[in-house]
Write an enzyme that holds these catalytic residues in place. Structure first.
Site, PDB file in Angstrom:
ATOM      1  N   LYS A   1       0.839  -1.200   0.000  1.00 33.42           N
ATOM      2  CA  LYS A   1       0.000   0.000   0.000  1.00 33.42           C
ATOM      3  C   LYS A   1       0.877   1.255   0.000  1.00 33.42           C
ATOM      4  O   LYS A   1       2.086   1.189   0.231  1.00 33.42           O
ATOM      5  CB  LYS A   1      -0.915  -0.008   1.233  1.00 33.42           C
ATOM      6  CG  LYS A   1      -0.169   0.012   2.570  1.00 33.42           C
ATOM      7  CD  LYS A   1      -1.135  -0.072   3.741  1.00 33.42           C
ATOM      8  CE  LYS A   1      -0.369  -0.074   5.064  1.00 33.42           C
ATOM      9  NZ  LYS A   1      -1.269  -0.121   6.226  1.00 33.42           N
TER      10      LYS A   1
ATOM     11  N   TYR B   1      14.215  31.370   5.103  1.00 34.62           N
ATOM     12  CA  TYR B   1      13.023  32.084   5.546  1.00 34.62           C
ATOM     13  C   TYR B   1      13.042  32.356   7.046  1.00 34.62           C
ATOM     14  O   TYR B   1      13.470  31.526   7.847  1.00 34.62           O
ATOM     15  CB  TYR B   1      11.769  31.276   5.211  1.00 34.62           C
ATOM     16  CG  TYR B   1      11.412  31.270   3.738  1.00 34.62           C
ATOM     17  CD1 TYR B   1      11.235  32.457   3.031  1.00 34.62           C
ATOM     18  CD2 TYR B   1      11.234  30.071   3.061  1.00 34.62           C
ATOM     19  CE1 TYR B   1      10.900  32.456   1.694  1.00 34.62           C
ATOM     20  CE2 TYR B   1      10.891  30.044   1.720  1.00 34.62           C
ATOM     21  CZ  TYR B   1      10.728  31.242   1.037  1.00 34.62           C
ATOM     22  OH  TYR B   1      10.392  31.231  -0.295  1.00 34.62           O
TER      23      TYR B   1
END
Length: 368
Positions: A38, A264
């Site tokens: 999965k 940032y």
């Protein structure tokens, strides 16, 4: 393996085969092996992974949702595929692609029977999932009479397996609880065997269960993270091989003078002249902001370089002051020399989250 020229996730099928054979060696020859693929095979490439495992002899595959099973069928997988969490809206498609549903509630059971009946299906194979303590999905044991009442009224479906999911097989302090779950599952299996005339397949163990509770392997085991090289315990990790290696390159180098900031919000300020390197991947690729601020390291020519400042959407910056490197040089984010489990631990998370969170925009390369 080729030197990286861009950000790439290398998927080593030889390592996958090693891990499969290691896990297989822990169980009986006649015990079936269900490979869990999965979430893009835990962030790798589900079709390539499943095809290789099918060639090695995997008996079953498991996915979370129907669309994942369809991708495997379209990719050439012919072995049985269990859908662990099927949704009502996809039942007809599930049947069309010959996937097997894990049925976990009376409403889901009723809805699946209704869909199969509409399609004139006869004895479609289903697995019944029982809740033994994880308290996520599953019937309770006392719902067995209601289950049987629904099933014996029709010939549309056929119960071929029962399963449960263990909560803490890797945690040795939870051994008592795991044994309680196993006892509950055993009791359910005995009831099921007494109520059905045909043989019913049983499966409950996950990767850590295969290692720590081998005696409870039943008819089939399920393995996910172990196939990809991580066993939830250091001594097991030493016997497994990471299948995925995330590589990138140095896009640019900078000399940061004392007192200057990086990135940032100026979350890193240099206390001395520092050499930094900018790498072309970031939180949009699955390397979240939690990996910044000097907590996490990557490998440049075998030397560890800390990630500094805030991780950006498409870039991260690392400190390479004491590492001889140039623009275009390869950088290992995680892999065999720097396991994903260790990388993830710096952000107080686990390899599962790191691997399955890798963006699909990262190029996947299959290597042998």
């Amino acid at each position: 393996m080729a030197k990286a020229e861009e950000t790439v996730l290398e998927i080593d099928l030889n390592a996958l085969g090693h891990n499969y054979n290691f896990l297989r060696s822990k169980i009986k020859p006649d015990t079936k092996f269900m490979a869990v693929v999965k979430a893009y095979a835990y962030g790798s490439e589900s079709v390539a992974i499943a095809n290789h495992l099918q060639g090695l002899g995997a008996d079953y595959f498991a996915v979370a949702y129907v669309n994942e099973g369809i991708a495997l069928r379209e990719g050439g997988i012919t072995a049985p595929i269990l859908v662990l969490h099927p949704q009502k809206i996809h039942f007809a498609t599930l049947i069309e692609h010959q996937l097997e549903p894990s049925i976990y509630s009376l409403s889901i059971l009723s809805d699946f029977i209704a869909t199969a009946s509409t399609l004139n299906i006869h004895e479609y194979p289903v697995h019944l999932k029982f809740n033994t303590g994880l308290n996520r999905l599953g019937f309770s044991a006392d719902e067995l009479p209601d289950i049987l009442n629904l099933i014996h009224q029709q010939k549309t479906i056929k119960v071929i397996a029962v399963l449960s999911h263990l909560a803490a097989t890797e945690d040795h302090e939870e051994k008592e609880f795991t044994n309680l779950q196993l006892t509950r599952f055993s009791d359910i299996c005995k009831q099921v065997d007494s109520l059905f005339e045909h043989s019913i397949l049983k499966h409950v163990l996950n990767t850590s269960g295969i290692i720590n509770y081998t005696h409870a392997q039943c008819d089939m085991v399920r393995s996910g993270i172990g196939l990809y090289g991580y066993g939830n315990e250091p001594y097991i990790d030493e016997q497994l091989q990471p299948v995925m290696t995330l590589k990138t390159i140095i896009a640019q180098k900078h000399i940061i003078r004392s007192g200057e900031s990086v990135g940032y919000n100026r979350k890193y300020t240099s206390e001395k002249d520092t050499v930094t390197a900018t790498l072309p991947l970031g939180h949009a690729d699955g390397i979240g902001r939690e990996y910044g601020h000097g907590k996490t390291y990557v490998s440049v020519h075998g030397q560890l370089a800390p990630i500094i400042g805030n991780v950006c959407m498409d870039m991260i910056m690392i400190d390479v002051t004491n590492i001889a490197c140039e623009e275009g040089d390869e950088v290992i984010i995680f892999g065999k020399s720097l396991p994903a489990s260790e990388f993830a631990e710096t952000a107080q998370t686990i390899s599962y989250e790191l691997l399955t969170g890798l963006s699909q925009r990262i190029k996947r390369t299959i290597v042998h």
